[in-house]
Scaffold this motif. Sequence first.
Motif, mmCIF file in Angstrom:
data_model
loop_
_atom_site.group_PDB
_atom_site.id
_atom_site.type_symbol
_atom_site.label_atom_id
_atom_site.label_comp_id
_atom_site.label_asym_id
_atom_site.label_seq_id
_atom_site.Cartn_x
_atom_site.Cartn_y
_atom_site.Cartn_z
ATOM 1 N N GLY A 85 30.533 49.148 -20.723
ATOM 2 C CA GLY A 85 30.238 48.595 -22.029
ATOM 3 C C GLY A 85 31.400 47.781 -22.568
ATOM 4 N N ALA A 86 31.369 47.507 -23.857
ATOM 5 C CA ALA A 86 32.409 46.698 -24.481
ATOM 6 C C ALA A 86 33.712 47.486 -24.590
ATOM 7 C CB ALA A 86 31.959 46.248 -25.865
ATOM 8 N N PRO A 87 34.846 46.842 -24.393
ATOM 9 C CA PRO A 87 36.122 47.567 -24.501
ATOM 10 C C PRO A 87 36.393 47.997 -25.932
ATOM 11 C CG PRO A 87 36.513 45.206 -24.309
ATOM 12 C CD PRO A 87 35.045 45.416 -24.097
ATOM 13 N N GLN A 88 37.034 49.138 -26.065
ATOM 14 C CA GLN A 88 37.414 49.654 -27.374
ATOM 15 C C GLN A 88 38.918 49.571 -27.619
ATOM 16 O OE1 GLN A 88 34.864 50.663 -29.548
ATOM 17 N NE2 GLN A 88 33.698 49.757 -27.862
ATOM 18 N N GLU A 108 50.543 55.324 -21.448
ATOM 19 C CA GLU A 108 50.350 56.458 -22.346
ATOM 20 C C GLU A 108 49.287 56.171 -23.412
ATOM 21 O OE1 GLU A 108 54.193 57.148 -23.971
ATOM 22 O OE2 GLU A 108 55.111 57.729 -22.060
ATOM 23 N N ARG A 109 49.045 54.893 -23.686
ATOM 24 C CA ARG A 109 48.078 54.527 -24.729
ATOM 25 C C ARG A 109 46.639 54.487 -24.209
ATOM 26 N NH1 ARG A 109 50.943 56.056 -28.729
ATOM 27 N NH2 ARG A 109 53.101 55.421 -28.369
ATOM 28 N N LYS A 110 46.455 54.602 -22.912
ATOM 29 C CA LYS A 110 45.132 54.676 -22.278
ATOM 30 C C LYS A 110 44.221 53.505 -22.667
ATOM 31 C CE LYS A 110 45.344 59.707 -21.831
ATOM 32 N NZ LYS A 110 44.697 61.010 -22.124
ATOM 33 N N PRO A 111 44.640 52.278 -22.379
ATOM 34 C CA PRO A 111 43.750 51.145 -22.646
ATOM 35 C C PRO A 111 42.560 51.158 -21.700
ATOM 36 C CG PRO A 111 45.622 50.439 -21.336
ATOM 37 C CD PRO A 111 45.884 51.879 -21.703
ATOM 38 N N ASP A 112 41.454 50.557 -22.123
ATOM 39 C CA ASP A 112 40.335 50.425 -21.191
ATOM 40 C C ASP A 112 40.180 48.992 -20.684
ATOM 41 O OD1 ASP A 112 37.999 51.203 -23.865
ATOM 42 O OD2 ASP A 112 39.195 49.396 -23.545
ATOM 43 N N LEU A 113 41.077 48.083 -21.116
ATOM 44 C CA LEU A 113 41.153 46.739 -20.560
ATOM 45 C C LEU A 113 42.569 46.229 -20.759
ATOM 46 C CD1 LEU A 113 39.510 44.327 -19.312
ATOM 47 C CD2 LEU A 113 39.325 43.444 -21.646
ATOM 48 N N VAL A 114 43.108 45.565 -19.724
ATOM 49 C CA VAL A 114 44.446 44.976 -19.794
ATOM 50 C C VAL A 114 44.313 43.467 -19.637
ATOM 51 C CG1 VAL A 114 46.749 44.871 -18.763
ATOM 52 C CG2 VAL A 114 45.516 47.053 -18.832
ATOM 53 N N ILE A 115 44.960 42.717 -20.529
ATOM 54 C CA ILE A 115 45.022 41.262 -20.421
ATOM 55 C C ILE A 115 46.459 40.875 -20.117
ATOM 56 C CG2 ILE A 115 44.801 39.066 -21.641
ATOM 57 C CD1 ILE A 115 42.597 40.339 -23.340
ATOM 58 N N HIS A 116 46.652 40.228 -18.968
ATOM 59 C CA HIS A 116 47.964 39.681 -18.615
ATOM 60 C C HIS A 116 47.881 38.177 -18.841
ATOM 61 C CE1 HIS A 116 51.581 38.554 -16.524
ATOM 62 N NE2 HIS A 116 51.837 39.781 -16.131
ATOM 63 N N VAL A 117 48.722 37.660 -19.736
ATOM 64 C CA VAL A 117 48.614 36.263 -20.140
ATOM 65 C C VAL A 117 49.420 35.313 -19.248
ATOM 66 C CG1 VAL A 117 47.972 36.715 -22.526
ATOM 67 C CG2 VAL A 117 50.392 36.616 -21.908
ATOM 68 N N LEU A 119 31.790 40.723 -22.535
ATOM 69 C CA LEU A 119 31.998 42.168 -22.659
ATOM 70 C C LEU A 119 31.303 42.665 -23.924
ATOM 71 C CD1 LEU A 119 35.798 42.178 -21.768
ATOM 72 C CD2 LEU A 119 33.905 42.779 -20.247
ATOM 73 N N GLY A 120 29.994 42.754 -23.852
ATOM 74 C CA GLY A 120 29.241 43.122 -25.046
ATOM 75 C C GLY A 120 29.369 42.021 -26.080
ATOM 76 N N ASP A 121 29.857 42.371 -27.270
ATOM 77 C CA ASP A 121 30.017 41.362 -28.316
ATOM 78 C C ASP A 121 31.406 40.733 -28.303
ATOM 79 O OD1 ASP A 121 31.433 43.537 -29.174
ATOM 80 O OD2 ASP A 121 30.603 43.579 -31.197
ATOM 81 N N LEU A 122 32.222 41.043 -27.287
ATOM 82 C CA LEU A 122 33.514 40.390 -27.126
ATOM 83 C C LEU A 122 33.422 39.412 -25.963
ATOM 84 C CD1 LEU A 122 36.542 40.124 -27.813
ATOM 85 C CD2 LEU A 122 36.973 41.910 -26.106
ATOM 86 N N ASN A 123 33.782 38.171 -26.229
ATOM 87 C CA ASN A 123 33.741 37.132 -25.205
ATOM 88 C C ASN A 123 35.137 36.559 -24.999
ATOM 89 O OD1 ASN A 123 30.659 36.669 -24.712
ATOM 90 N ND2 ASN A 123 30.898 36.797 -26.944
ATOM 91 N N ARG A 175 39.248 48.414 -31.429
ATOM 92 C CA ARG A 175 38.082 47.917 -32.159
ATOM 93 C C ARG A 175 37.904 48.723 -33.447
ATOM 94 N NH1 ARG A 175 33.510 45.053 -30.683
ATOM 95 N NH2 ARG A 175 34.165 45.041 -28.499
ATOM 96 N N ALA A 176 37.646 47.996 -34.535
ATOM 97 C CA ALA A 176 37.387 48.631 -35.832
ATOM 98 C C ALA A 176 36.220 47.896 -36.484
ATOM 99 C CB ALA A 176 38.625 48.581 -36.715
#
Length: 420
Positions: free
Chosen positions: A95-98, A135-144, A231-235, A384-385
């Motif tokens: 689903g969409a990343p949080q 330690e923050r447990k991301p569910d998606l990583v962006i390397h720029v 990614l769901g409502d995130l593009n 996400r909020a």
Amino acid sequence: MRWATLATIGLWLVSVQAARAEDHAWVEMTANGQQARVETTDTRCPSLDLDGKIEPMRLRAGPDGAFPVTLCQLDIPAGARRVSLGLQALPLLHGAPQRILIFGDTGCRLKGAAIQDCNDPKAWPFPRVVRRALERKPDLVIHVGDYYYRETPCPEGHAGCAGSPYGDAWPTWKAEFFDPAQPLLDAAPWVFVRGNHESCTRGGKGWFRQLDAAAKPLACPAMSAPFHVALGDLNLYVLDSADAEDRATPADAVAAVSAQFDAIKPELARAPGWILTHRPIWALTPVARVGPLGPFEIPLNATQQAAVRDKDLANVQMIVSGHVHHFAAYDFLGRRPSQLVAGTGGDVGQEADTPTIRENEVQIDNLPAQRITFERFGYLLLDRAGDDWVGAFWDLKDRVVAACRLHQRRLNCVPAETAR
């Protein structure tokens, strides 16, 4: 039936065996969704277990002189619940990343007289950034972008980088990125952006072979094709600005960048989102110290600014970039997309920069922006909020330096003391 069962067991055993021998495995986002990749010392591609079904991986690139390893890939079907390489489960986004982690410019600089002590975790902190971020447990990583920095040999007798590999070859990429990043590669899928250090005159071969999202490695000279990650409502719209000159506007470079924006126009019109491009479109970079007045800065990026002048960016919330080795957030008050800069992953910062937090109004490409910036190693984490994204920039001491909120096209970041 008996032979079919034996064949299935045989494929599973090959997968398990490869999992013990391979060097690195990861999941990256492409235009077709999630794709598993494996870099292995075996000459054969392993198989993956996709929800209990054994699927052989496809050869992406065979061994050669500079890269004596086999690279394999397999598209992961939408809806897959579990993917494993032997006994190793690969990370999937459901689903969409949080929670999204953003950083870039992670390599260790070895180029002529510019020497970073790659053997010293204080001088080159990328492995520490990875451990903290994990330690923050991301569910998606962006390397720029900007993974490859070790371009020339470590000077003889310089203990800080003694024994370091260099040049666009597997030992260098392994030391620069794959070894230190592996804990995060094991934890979440990644989106990879091409940086100027992955241009064809620098680390282009390694980039196109290993991380580029295309179905097959491109041969230089080449440009990464733009692609859309839904990614769901995130593009996310990933563009290649590796060769977009910062201070000049050569016609061929402007046309190339303009074509990338034209390619995403139909999807962007339907699906608002973020643009990921290594070089920031609207930012400032420090070039000289001016006493107590702070750094003297010049604007970036002339090529991209010229290319987007006639583009409709109304559906772009934010430009996500690196290139400048600091953190910065530019809020143009909704008149253009906000600009985020997170080149904070491990390479040395600009000499003229400062860790002191600076907040001011700046003028870039004929529009004012509210800006916050500082030079520190670390990463940005966004949660996400509702319709917004909120988060913070974390430094190597696990401290929040700035708190941020992205609301529509407004990226507002404030020093942590103000946020509390």
